[in-house]
Design a protein around this motif. Structure first.
Motif, PDB file in Angstrom:
ATOM      1  N   ARG A 158     -31.211 -29.960   1.382  1.00 41.43           N
ATOM      2  CA  ARG A 158     -31.633 -30.621   0.150  1.00 41.43           C
ATOM      3  C   ARG A 158     -30.639 -30.364  -0.968  1.00 41.43           C
ATOM      4  N   GLU A 159     -30.130 -29.135  -1.022  1.00 46.88           N
ATOM      5  CA  GLU A 159     -29.143 -28.801  -2.054  1.00 46.88           C
ATOM      6  C   GLU A 159     -27.843 -29.568  -1.847  1.00 46.88           C
ATOM      7  N   ARG A 160     -27.504 -29.854  -0.604  1.00 46.68           N
ATOM      8  CA  ARG A 160     -26.327 -30.690  -0.340  1.00 46.68           C
ATOM      9  C   ARG A 160     -26.534 -32.093  -0.899  1.00 46.68           C
ATOM     10  N   GLU A 161     -27.748 -32.621  -0.715  1.00 51.22           N
ATOM     11  CA  GLU A 161     -28.058 -33.933  -1.268  1.00 51.22           C
ATOM     12  C   GLU A 161     -27.911 -33.924  -2.787  1.00 51.22           C
ATOM     13  N   VAL A 162     -28.430 -32.881  -3.410  1.00 52.85           N
ATOM     14  CA  VAL A 162     -28.360 -32.760  -4.861  1.00 52.85           C
ATOM     15  C   VAL A 162     -26.907 -32.631  -5.311  1.00 52.85           C
ATOM     16  N   LEU A 163     -26.124 -31.810  -4.598  1.00 50.32           N
ATOM     17  CA  LEU A 163     -24.719 -31.628  -4.950  1.00 50.32           C
ATOM     18  C   LEU A 163     -23.957 -32.944  -4.868  1.00 50.32           C
ATOM     19  N   ALA A 164     -24.248 -33.741  -3.853  1.00 48.22           N
ATOM     20  CA  ALA A 164     -23.582 -35.037  -3.729  1.00 48.22           C
ATOM     21  C   ALA A 164     -23.893 -35.931  -4.922  1.00 48.22           C
ATOM     22  N   LEU A 165     -25.138 -35.892  -5.388  1.00 50.56           N
ATOM     23  CA  LEU A 165     -25.525 -36.721  -6.534  1.00 50.56           C
ATOM     24  C   LEU A 165     -24.917 -36.191  -7.834  1.00 50.56           C
ATOM     25  N   VAL A 166     -24.814 -34.873  -7.953  1.00 47.58           N
ATOM     26  CA  VAL A 166     -24.091 -34.306  -9.096  1.00 47.58           C
ATOM     27  C   VAL A 166     -22.647 -34.789  -9.074  1.00 47.58           C
ATOM     28  N   GLY A 167     -22.069 -34.825  -7.865  1.00 44.98           N
ATOM     29  CA  GLY A 167     -20.696 -35.295  -7.708  1.00 44.98           C
ATOM     30  C   GLY A 167     -20.509 -36.733  -8.123  1.00 44.98           C
ATOM     31  N   GLU A 168     -21.573 -37.521  -8.041  1.00 46.19           N
ATOM     32  CA  GLU A 168     -21.517 -38.907  -8.479  1.00 46.19           C
ATOM     33  C   GLU A 168     -21.701 -39.031  -9.990  1.00 46.19           C
ATOM     34  N   ARG A 192     -29.565 -23.333  -8.695  1.00 49.34           N
ATOM     35  CA  ARG A 192     -29.367 -22.526  -7.482  1.00 49.34           C
ATOM     36  C   ARG A 192     -28.027 -22.821  -6.831  1.00 49.34           C
ATOM     37  N   ILE A 193     -27.639 -24.091  -6.826  1.00 49.48           N
ATOM     38  CA  ILE A 193     -26.342 -24.465  -6.241  1.00 49.48           C
ATOM     39  C   ILE A 193     -25.210 -23.808  -7.017  1.00 49.48           C
ATOM     40  N   MET A 194     -25.293 -23.855  -8.344  1.00 50.37           N
ATOM     41  CA  MET A 194     -24.253 -23.242  -9.171  1.00 50.37           C
ATOM     42  C   MET A 194     -24.141 -21.744  -8.888  1.00 50.37           C
ATOM     43  N   THR A 195     -25.291 -21.095  -8.722  1.00 49.01           N
ATOM     44  CA  THR A 195     -25.293 -19.658  -8.438  1.00 49.01           C
ATOM     45  C   THR A 195     -24.686 -19.379  -7.073  1.00 49.01           C
ATOM     46  N   LYS A 196     -25.106 -20.137  -6.070  1.00 51.40           N
ATOM     47  CA  LYS A 196     -24.628 -19.903  -4.703  1.00 51.40           C
ATOM     48  C   LYS A 196     -23.138 -20.186  -4.556  1.00 51.40           C
ATOM     49  N   LEU A 197     -22.641 -21.204  -5.277  1.00 47.21           N
ATOM     50  CA  LEU A 197     -21.234 -21.589  -5.149  1.00 47.21           C
ATOM     51  C   LEU A 197     -20.359 -20.982  -6.241  1.00 47.21           C
ATOM     52  N   ALA A 198     -20.977 -20.143  -7.090  1.00 47.44           N
ATOM     53  CA  ALA A 198     -20.241 -19.475  -8.176  1.00 47.44           C
ATOM     54  C   ALA A 198     -19.534 -20.485  -9.067  1.00 47.44           C
ATOM     55  N   ALA A 199     -20.216 -21.582  -9.359  1.00 49.25           N
ATOM     56  CA  ALA A 199     -19.665 -22.608 -10.244  1.00 49.25           C
ATOM     57  C   ALA A 199     -20.081 -22.323 -11.674  1.00 49.25           C
TER      58      ALA A 199
END
Length: 221
Positions: A158-168, A192-199
């Motif tokens: 699900r987080e991958r889906e969200v990351l892809a949409l952020v990328g758009e 959570r994605i930002m935390t996990k990927l240290a963004a």
């Protein structure tokens, strides 16, 4: 109160931004600079919430200044908005890589400038879909996609889906609408994605989405 530092070598432009920002009840211009070196010094002493940064300035350009500011742990709460003529060149791409929160054209509408300052202060999206697409196109033209992108094993499907949409370039409300979830849930996923990927912010997530292959230049919304 949102504390703002204006960094641009054009005094007239700084004066216009200052008048606009100081007229808002929740904003205060705490400093101005016309050079990269002075911007770094003022950022260290003033600890602004937002820096409006011209990418091309004398005595240390905006890119070098942004790099120094954003790698300083004491300035972790400072967000940088790049001021540009909207030429998405290698300098703009590098600015995102070092952690700039987003971009504004120098002749942007006043309400858009005010919205941008509030948006980055809240940690939300500043990159519109059109800007995100142009950013990725510029990245593809300057350097091919890395043979191996960022490691995404730490994030869920699900987080991958969200990351892809952020990328758009979608904001939380638009992501929520696309995935049939609440805006709060979308915001939680992004955090959570930002935390996990240290963004540091969503602009860096756009780069990660591109480098990992989740989105391609020319992606349509």
């Amino acid at each position: 109160m949102i504390r703002i530092l204006i960094a641009d070598d054009q005094a007239l432009l700084r004066a216009g931004f200052r008048a606009l920002l100081n007229a808002e009840p929740d904003m205060e211009v705490v400093g101005e600079s016309g050079t990269g070196r002075e911007t770094v010094r003022l950022a260290g002493s003033l600890h602004p919430d937002v820096i409006l940064m011209d990418i091309r300035m004398p005595d240390g350009d905006g890119l070098d200044a942004a790099r120094q500011i954003l790698r300083d742990p004491a300035l972790a709460g400072t967000h940088i908005i790049i001021l540009t003529t909207f030429e998405l060149d290698e300098y703009i791409v590098q600015a995102v890589r070092v952690g700039a929160a987003g971009f504004l054209v120098k002749d942007t509408e006043p309400e858009e400038l005010l919205r941008a300052v509030r948006v980055v202060t809240e940690g939300d999206a500043l990159l519109s879909p059109s800007v995100a697409r142009r950013l990725m196109t510029a990245m593809a033209a300057i350097a091919p996609r890395p043979a191996r992108g960022p490691e995404l094993a730490a994030i869920t499907g699900r987080e991958r889906e969200v990351l892809a949409l952020v990328g758009e370039g979608l904001n939380n409300a638009e992501i929520a609408q696309r995935l049939f979830i609440t805006p709060l849930t979308a915001k939680t996923h992004v955090s959570r994605i930002m935390t996990k990927l240290a963004a540091r912010d969503r602009a860096q997530l756009v780069v990660m989405a591109y480098e990992s292959g989740l989105v391609q230049p020319g992606t349509n919304n």
